[in-house]
Design an enzyme around this catalytic site. Structure first.
Site: not given
Ligand code: ADP
Ligand code: MG
Length: 312
Positions: A11, A275
């Site tokens: 995002g 992811k």
């Molecule tokens: P995007 O828009 O890139 O899909 P998300 O917010 O869905 O972003 O996913 C990224 C977020 O995942 C990071 O900002 C972090 O806070 C979170 N996150 C949750 N678990 C973990 C983890 N184990 N290691 C790193 N980040 C994590």
């Molecule tokens: Mg996401």
């Protein structure tokens, strides 16, 4: 043969936290994103780009609700297509400009992409993904009755529609995407996880659901036989014990190690969870490797200097 990489943009590649999502803001972010992607093309990779659409389709849904008395509101699948079209346009224009400025003879093109899902997917029995505006309880009940929507109260903030988030099964336009990639063009596809469709003997029809963009990106990567899945988000690496004592950032890990960490619950549902699942699926299904890193570290991560790399 040049390597093909599917880049799944998070995002923050399009809207930064706290931004409203004006056209100017999105253009500016996309400009930076396009520069990073053109660096990959310059590095000799064939690139396919996919992206999220959460805030954008959210705003489109608000427009449908606010304008409902004046113009007919469009269903969720059509709103998803609108978001693919406008974000694809912004991305392909910025990318075309960047590629030209870098002296590269390549164009960028967007494919409105449908993704077949299984209508028996268990996600349909229990819709959990909130979409669109907040409503009063009265309006929520009206919409429930008139449209058969599922509405849920959201932590005291109001009522919201919830839809299913089924697993992607097949990228309908995969063959066309593959053919265009072979011409050297950068293809933008599967925006927002693709438009979920039901594929039957009668043909295709849109579904009111949303597909996770990282899982859809993985499907796309498999179907175009990409070498690398590159998931770009707002953290440089995935961690175990994230934001807890013993937090450890992950470098190169095997599918087996990743599966063990998944089972131990290290990656949150709805953020790092999908992811890591996408990365594991891609590598387990024969991909060379998958990478999770931040947008600005894309090149460094591909060169092996950072990121979380999931290898066989
Ligand atoms: P995007 O828009 O890139 O899909 P998300 O917010 O869905 O972003 O996913 C990224 C977020 O995942 C990071 O900002 C972090 O806070 C979170 N996150 C949750 N678990 C973990 C983890 N184990 N290691 C790193 N980040 C994590
Ligand atoms: Mg996401």
């Amino acid at each position: 043969m040049p390597k093909t990489v599917v880049v799944a943009l998070g995002g923050n590649a399009i809207i930064q936290p706290k931004q409203k999502g004006t056209a100017a803001e999105q253009r500016e972010n996309i400009q930076t994103t396009a520069r990073q992607i053109s660096a990959l093309v310059r590095g000799g990779y064939r690139v396919i780009v996919t992206h999220g659409n959460g805030p954008q389709v959210g705003n489109i849904l608000i427009q449908q609700e606010e304008g409902a008395g004046v113009v007919p509101p469009m269903p969720l699948d059509v709103c998803g297509a609108k978001s693919q079209g406008y974000l694809g346009y912004m991305l392909q224009q910025a990318l075309s400009n960047e590629l030209k400025a870098a002296g590269l003879d390549a164009t960028a093109v967007t494919i409105v992409t449908q993704v077949a899902v299984d209508p028996q997917d268990k996600a349909f029995a229990d819709p959990t993904k909130p979409v669109g505006p907040f409503y009063t309880e009265e309006r929520a009940r009206e919409l429930e009755a008139a449209k058969g929507w599922r509405m849920k109260e959201d932590a005291g903030r109001g009522w919201r529609r919830v839809v299913a988030s089924p697993d992607p099964k097949r990228i309908v336009e995969a063959e066309a995407i593959r053919a265009i990639v072979r011409t050297g063009a950068v293809v933008i596809a599967c925006g927002g996880g693709g438009i979920p469709v039901h594929e039957s003997a009668a043909g295709l029809s849109g579904l009111e659901a949303v597909i996770d963009k990282d899982l859809a990106g993985e499907r796309l990567a498999q179907e175009v036989e990409a070498d690398i899945l590159l998931i770009l988000t707002d953290v440089e690496q995935a961690a175990i014990n994230y934001r807890q004592p013993g937090e450890t950032w992950l470098g190169t890990i095997t599918v087996a190690e990743a599966r063990r960490y998944q089972a131990e619950g290290h990656f949150r549902a709805g953020s790092m969870g999908p992811k890591m699942e996408a990365a594991v699926r891609f590598t387990a299904n024969g991909g060379e490797f998958a990478l999770i890193t931040s947008l600005d570290k894309a090149t460094a991560a591909l060169a092996g200097r950072t990121g979380t790399r999931i290898v066989p």
